[in-house]
Design an enzyme around this catalytic site. Structure first.
Site, short mmCIF file in Angstrom:
data_model
loop_
_atom_site.label_atom_id
_atom_site.label_comp_id
_atom_site.label_asym_id
_atom_site.label_seq_id
_atom_site.Cartn_x
_atom_site.Cartn_y
_atom_site.Cartn_z
N PRO A 10 29.09 26.16 51.47
CG PRO A 10 27.58 24.52 50.81
CD PRO A 10 28.22 25.14 52.03
NE ARG A 49 31.25 34.05 38.58
CZ ARG A 49 31.83 33.14 37.85
NH1 ARG A 49 31.30 32.78 36.69
NH2 ARG A 49 32.94 32.56 38.23
CB CYS A 52 30.48 53.16 27.45
SG CYS A 52 28.90 53.61 26.73
#
Ligand code: LLP
Length: 452
Positions: free
Chosen positions: A300, A338, A370
């Site tokens: 994990p 993300r 940008c």
């Protein structure tokens, strides 16, 4: 170009709801948002922003919860190998090592980080489809616990390298069970069209070949079906049932199987999605593999580290656009990619005490990079934010700093570990000299030419 995030259709969780599920974060009447016993405002004063902040207590608590879930399911022999890719910070790895974690690594850099943090080689597993000869040699020299081979070609390569060195590589075969983990397409790994593992139908012959090859000791079977799995345990159950059947077939053929690597992937509730608990994962392992009487391994990453970290940022300014109110912060998609990469939702909490009770209105929360994709949130209910006001991006402890870049020539942010009332910088903010270090002009460009 990345499409802007779609505006959510149902109301977001409130600040109070976000806090209620994150016991390491509290709201103090004078200090504002606090992690464990350290106000974020104090961290920002001393370290500046943007800064990643990790809660050692949360890392320990979540590792402990996973450990207990395995023990309670009768899987006391199971070992937990933290997926270093989620967070390779040495202090984070050290906290987890002290709690009893091994490591799952996918590169020489991660192997070195795990060893530097004090994780014993005997608790390290090396996964990944593209292990280079140099990486395989290093894994053998370090005598790590096992290599997870992902193809027939890699099996042959490991055999040749190990035999050439007069060593024996402990190798598990990663199988691709062709199940749909129902997560984001970019982080699904267990479908037959994905690059990972070998088809389960090819596994018996390849495993037999492993047993016959010099330099290889086959030690088991590995499976990992994807990441941020929140859509129930069905895909895990199917995968473990297929792996269980494979192990029985291998044994019936007289082949040795010492353990099963069950992978990682357990999802966390970033917004309010119902995420499975580690008990559910332990139960699926128990049902699918329990009767084999073998120790299992887990890999994990996100479940342990995700909720333990926050990206602390400052508001640069608010901007009234033609159609939207923009809150521009000093962290960008180069820091936390993300949202841009997976349309991910991250909670955003203002840090100042008064901000948590001020009137709210919808805002687009954007970074300075940008690109239109440099958008952290759309239509997010936030108070009026003055320049310098602090905000915390939640659940950024996994695949946050680990995926950051220097895009737009922006230095890598600092990292801080909070442990009770103490905090320490565990990675310096990158300086501008370091940002440019290693670049050089070729001799023929060293003298500036006059311009046109
Ligand atoms: N084991 C293997 C072989 C893996 O490929 C991964 C993750 C893990 C374990 C750990 O998975 P976890 O428990 O953390 O879900 N950057 C993406 C996630 C990529 C996951 C890649 N592999 C994100 O930000 O969502």
């Amino acid at each position: 170009m990345t499409a802007p995030l779609p505006a959510p259709t149902d109301p977001d969780p409130s600040f109070a709801e976000l806090l209620a599920l994150r016991p390491h974060l509290t709201r103090h009447a004078f200090d504002g948002l606090v992690m464990e016993e350290v106000p974020f405002a104090r961290i920002a004063e001393t370290v500046g922003t943007p800064t990643w902040v990790y809660s050692a207590g949360t890392l320990r608590r979540r590792f402990g919860a996973l450990r207990r879930a395995l023990d309670d399911a009768g899987l006391a022999a199971a070992t937990i190998h933290f997926a270093v890719k989620a967070n390779p910070n040495l202090a984070v790895l050290r906290v987890l090592a002290a709690a009893g974690a091994g490591a799952d690594v996918v590169s020489e850099g991660e192997l070195r980080a795990a060893r530097a943090a004090g994780i014993p080689a005997s608790a390290i597993v090396f996964s990944g489809v593209g292990k280079t000869e140099r990486e395989i040699r290093l894994a053998l020299a370090e005598d790590i616990l096992q290599l997870n081979a992902e193809s027939a070609e890699e099996v042959e390569a490991i055999s040749a390298i190990a035999a050439g060195l007069g060593r024996t590589a402990r190798v598990a075969l990663r199988v691709n069970p062709d199940v749909d983990a129902r997560t984001h397409a970019k982080i699904t790994t267990g479908r037959s069209e994905n690059k990972f593992g070998v088809a389960i139908s090819d596994a018996p012959a390849l495993y037999a070949r492993m047993a016959a090859l010099p330099g290889i000791e086959p030690v088991g079977v590995a499976v990992h079906i994807g990441s941020q799995i929140t859509a129930g345990m069905a895909a895990y159950r199917t995968a473990y049932a297929k792996v269980g059947a494979l192990v029985r077939e291998l044994r019936a053929a007289g082949l040795p199987v010492a353990r099963v690597d069950c992978g990682g992937g357990l999802g966390i509730p970033y917004r309010d999605e119902p995420a499975p608990l580690p008990e559910a994962l332990a139960g699926a392992i128990r049902v699918g593999l329990g009767d084999l009487g073998l120790p299992v391994m887990l890999e994990p990453g996100r479940w342990i580290a995700g909720p333990a970290g926050v990206l602390l940022a400052s508001v640069v300014r608010e901007k009234r656009g033609a159609t939207h109110r923009f809150v521009v912060v000093d962290a960008g998609m180069n820091d936390l990619v993300r949202p841009a990469m997976y349309e991910a939702w991250h909670g955003i909490l203002p840090v100042a005490p008064e901000a948590l009770v001020a009137p709210l209105s919808p805002a687009e929360v954007v970074g300075p990079v940008c690109e239109t994709g440099d958008t952290f949130a759309r239509g997010r209910a936030l108070p009026a934010m003055q320049p310098g006001a602090l905000v915390a991006f939640l659940d950024a402890g996994a695949y946050g700093a680990a995926m950051s870049s220097t895009y737009n020539a922006r230095p890598l942010a600092a990292e801080v570990l909070v442990d009770g009332a103490r905090f320490a910088v565990v990675r310096d903010r990158q300086g501008y000299d370091a940002l440019l270090a290693g670049q050089r002009l070729p001799a023929w460009l060293a003298t500036p030419e006059p311009g046109p």
